[in-house]
Motif scaffolding. Sequence first.
Motif, PDB file in Angstrom:
ATOM      1  N   ARG A  23       0.825  -1.211   0.000  1.00  0.00           N
ATOM      2  CA  ARG A  23       0.000   0.000   0.000  1.00  0.00           C
ATOM      3  C   ARG A  23       0.857   1.259   0.000  1.00  0.00           C
ATOM      4  NH1 ARG A  23      -4.463  -2.426   4.220  1.00  0.00           N
ATOM      5  NH2 ARG A  23      -5.562  -3.636   2.648  1.00  0.00           N
ATOM      6  N   TYR A  24       1.956   1.229   0.724  1.00  0.00           N
ATOM      7  CA  TYR A  24       2.875   2.371   0.728  1.00  0.00           C
ATOM      8  C   TYR A  24       3.431   2.596  -0.677  1.00  0.00           C
ATOM      9  CZ  TYR A  24       6.944   5.255   1.802  1.00  0.00           C
ATOM     10  OH  TYR A  24       7.870   6.263   1.817  1.00  0.00           O
ATOM     11  N   ASP A  25       3.852   1.517  -1.324  1.00  0.00           N
ATOM     12  CA  ASP A  25       4.398   1.625  -2.675  1.00  0.00           C
ATOM     13  C   ASP A  25       3.347   2.130  -3.657  1.00  0.00           C
ATOM     14  OD1 ASP A  25       6.837   0.724  -1.751  1.00  0.00           O
ATOM     15  OD2 ASP A  25       6.550  -1.337  -2.463  1.00  0.00           O
ATOM     16  N   LEU A  26       2.130   1.616  -3.567  1.00  0.00           N
ATOM     17  CA  LEU A  26       1.059   2.081  -4.453  1.00  0.00           C
ATOM     18  C   LEU A  26       0.814   3.571  -4.291  1.00  0.00           C
ATOM     19  CD1 LEU A  26      -1.765  -0.609  -4.292  1.00  0.00           C
ATOM     20  CD2 LEU A  26      -0.529   0.154  -6.322  1.00  0.00           C
ATOM     21  N   ARG A  27       0.782   4.017  -3.050  1.00  0.00           N
ATOM     22  CA  ARG A  27       0.503   5.435  -2.778  1.00  0.00           C
ATOM     23  C   ARG A  27       1.553   6.350  -3.422  1.00  0.00           C
ATOM     24  NH1 ARG A  27      -1.224   7.169   2.961  1.00  0.00           N
ATOM     25  NH2 ARG A  27      -3.215   7.486   1.985  1.00  0.00           N
ATOM     26  N   HIS A  28       2.762   5.859  -3.580  1.00  0.00           N
ATOM     27  CA  HIS A  28       3.836   6.698  -4.097  1.00  0.00           C
ATOM     28  C   HIS A  28       4.106   6.536  -5.589  1.00  0.00           C
ATOM     29  CE1 HIS A  28       4.419   6.931   0.242  1.00  0.00           C
ATOM     30  NE2 HIS A  28       4.845   8.146  -0.026  1.00  0.00           N
ATOM     31  N   LEU A  29       3.285   5.748  -6.280  1.00  0.00           N
ATOM     32  CA  LEU A  29       3.418   5.648  -7.732  1.00  0.00           C
ATOM     33  C   LEU A  29       2.755   6.856  -8.386  1.00  0.00           C
ATOM     34  CD1 LEU A  29       2.578   1.898  -8.430  1.00  0.00           C
ATOM     35  CD2 LEU A  29       4.832   2.973  -8.396  1.00  0.00           C
ATOM     36  N   ASP A  30       3.311   7.307  -9.508  1.00  0.00           N
ATOM     37  CA  ASP A  30       2.665   8.422 -10.201  1.00  0.00           C
ATOM     38  C   ASP A  30       1.508   7.896 -11.049  1.00  0.00           C
ATOM     39  OD1 ASP A  30       3.649   7.499 -12.682  1.00  0.00           O
ATOM     40  OD2 ASP A  30       5.415   8.783 -12.576  1.00  0.00           O
ATOM     41  N   ASP A  31       0.678   8.801 -11.534  1.00  0.00           N
ATOM     42  CA  ASP A  31      -0.539   8.422 -12.249  1.00  0.00           C
ATOM     43  C   ASP A  31      -0.240   7.622 -13.512  1.00  0.00           C
ATOM     44  OD1 ASP A  31      -2.116   9.582 -10.325  1.00  0.00           O
ATOM     45  OD2 ASP A  31      -2.286  11.493 -11.385  1.00  0.00           O
ATOM     46  N   LEU A  33       2.246   5.452 -14.013  1.00  0.00           N
ATOM     47  CA  LEU A  33       2.533   4.070 -13.628  1.00  0.00           C
ATOM     48  C   LEU A  33       1.278   3.348 -13.152  1.00  0.00           C
ATOM     49  CD1 LEU A  33       5.948   4.514 -11.804  1.00  0.00           C
ATOM     50  CD2 LEU A  33       5.542   3.463 -14.023  1.00  0.00           C
ATOM     51  N   LEU A  34       0.415   4.061 -12.436  1.00  0.00           N
ATOM     52  CA  LEU A  34      -0.845   3.455 -12.008  1.00  0.00           C
ATOM     53  C   LEU A  34      -1.695   3.057 -13.216  1.00  0.00           C
ATOM     54  CD1 LEU A  34      -1.848   5.721  -8.997  1.00  0.00           C
ATOM     55  CD2 LEU A  34      -0.984   3.371  -8.925  1.00  0.00           C
ATOM     56  N   ALA A  35      -1.737   3.905 -14.229  1.00  0.00           N
ATOM     57  CA  ALA A  35      -2.495   3.589 -15.437  1.00  0.00           C
ATOM     58  C   ALA A  35      -1.923   2.347 -16.118  1.00  0.00           C
ATOM     59  CB  ALA A  35      -2.482   4.779 -16.395  1.00  0.00           C
ATOM     60  N   ASP A  36      -0.609   2.184 -16.067  1.00  0.00           N
ATOM     61  CA  ASP A  36       0.017   1.004 -16.663  1.00  0.00           C
ATOM     62  C   ASP A  36      -0.438  -0.293 -16.008  1.00  0.00           C
ATOM     63  OD1 ASP A  36       1.421   2.493 -18.496  1.00  0.00           O
ATOM     64  OD2 ASP A  36       3.352   2.341 -17.469  1.00  0.00           O
ATOM     65  N   ILE A  37      -0.752  -0.247 -14.734  1.00  0.00           N
ATOM     66  CA  ILE A  37      -1.189  -1.462 -14.048  1.00  0.00           C
ATOM     67  C   ILE A  37      -2.717  -1.504 -13.875  1.00  0.00           C
ATOM     68  CG2 ILE A  37       1.005  -1.870 -12.880  1.00  0.00           C
ATOM     69  CD1 ILE A  37      -0.208  -0.699 -10.339  1.00  0.00           C
ATOM     70  N   GLY A  38      -3.403  -0.563 -14.515  1.00  0.00           N
ATOM     71  CA  GLY A  38      -4.857  -0.586 -14.543  1.00  0.00           C
ATOM     72  C   GLY A  38      -5.543  -0.014 -13.317  1.00  0.00           C
ATOM     73  N   LEU A  39      -4.869   0.877 -12.612  1.00  0.00           N
ATOM     74  CA  LEU A  39      -5.462   1.513 -11.435  1.00  0.00           C
ATOM     75  C   LEU A  39      -5.529   3.018 -11.638  1.00  0.00           C
ATOM     76  CD1 LEU A  39      -3.579  -0.384  -8.576  1.00  0.00           C
ATOM     77  CD2 LEU A  39      -5.922  -0.742  -9.332  1.00  0.00           C
ATOM     78  N   ASP A  40      -6.451   3.637 -10.925  1.00  0.00           N
ATOM     79  CA  ASP A  40      -6.480   5.097 -10.902  1.00  0.00           C
ATOM     80  C   ASP A  40      -6.243   5.559  -9.464  1.00  0.00           C
ATOM     81  OD1 ASP A  40      -8.875   4.611  -9.612  1.00  0.00           O
ATOM     82  OD2 ASP A  40     -10.123   5.435 -11.203  1.00  0.00           O
TER      83      ASP A  40
END
Length: 54
Positions: A23-31, A33-40
């Motif tokens: 969760r810490y790592d997810l919170r610090h990803l930029d938008d 990179l999040l789009a690359d893994i299918g998250l917003d």
Amino acid sequence: MLIERFLHLSRWLRNRQQRHRTRYDLRHLDDHLLADIGLDRAAVEREVRKPFWR
């Protein structure tokens, strides 16, 4: 019996620690990179606000 309880507690703690790190790592990803893994950002915020036991 005592060893089994210790092992269970150890696994439980290890799982919680892994969730915290993820969760810490997810919170610090930029938008991007999040789009690359299918998250917003909203999905990430919902995930990081969950209690540690979930």
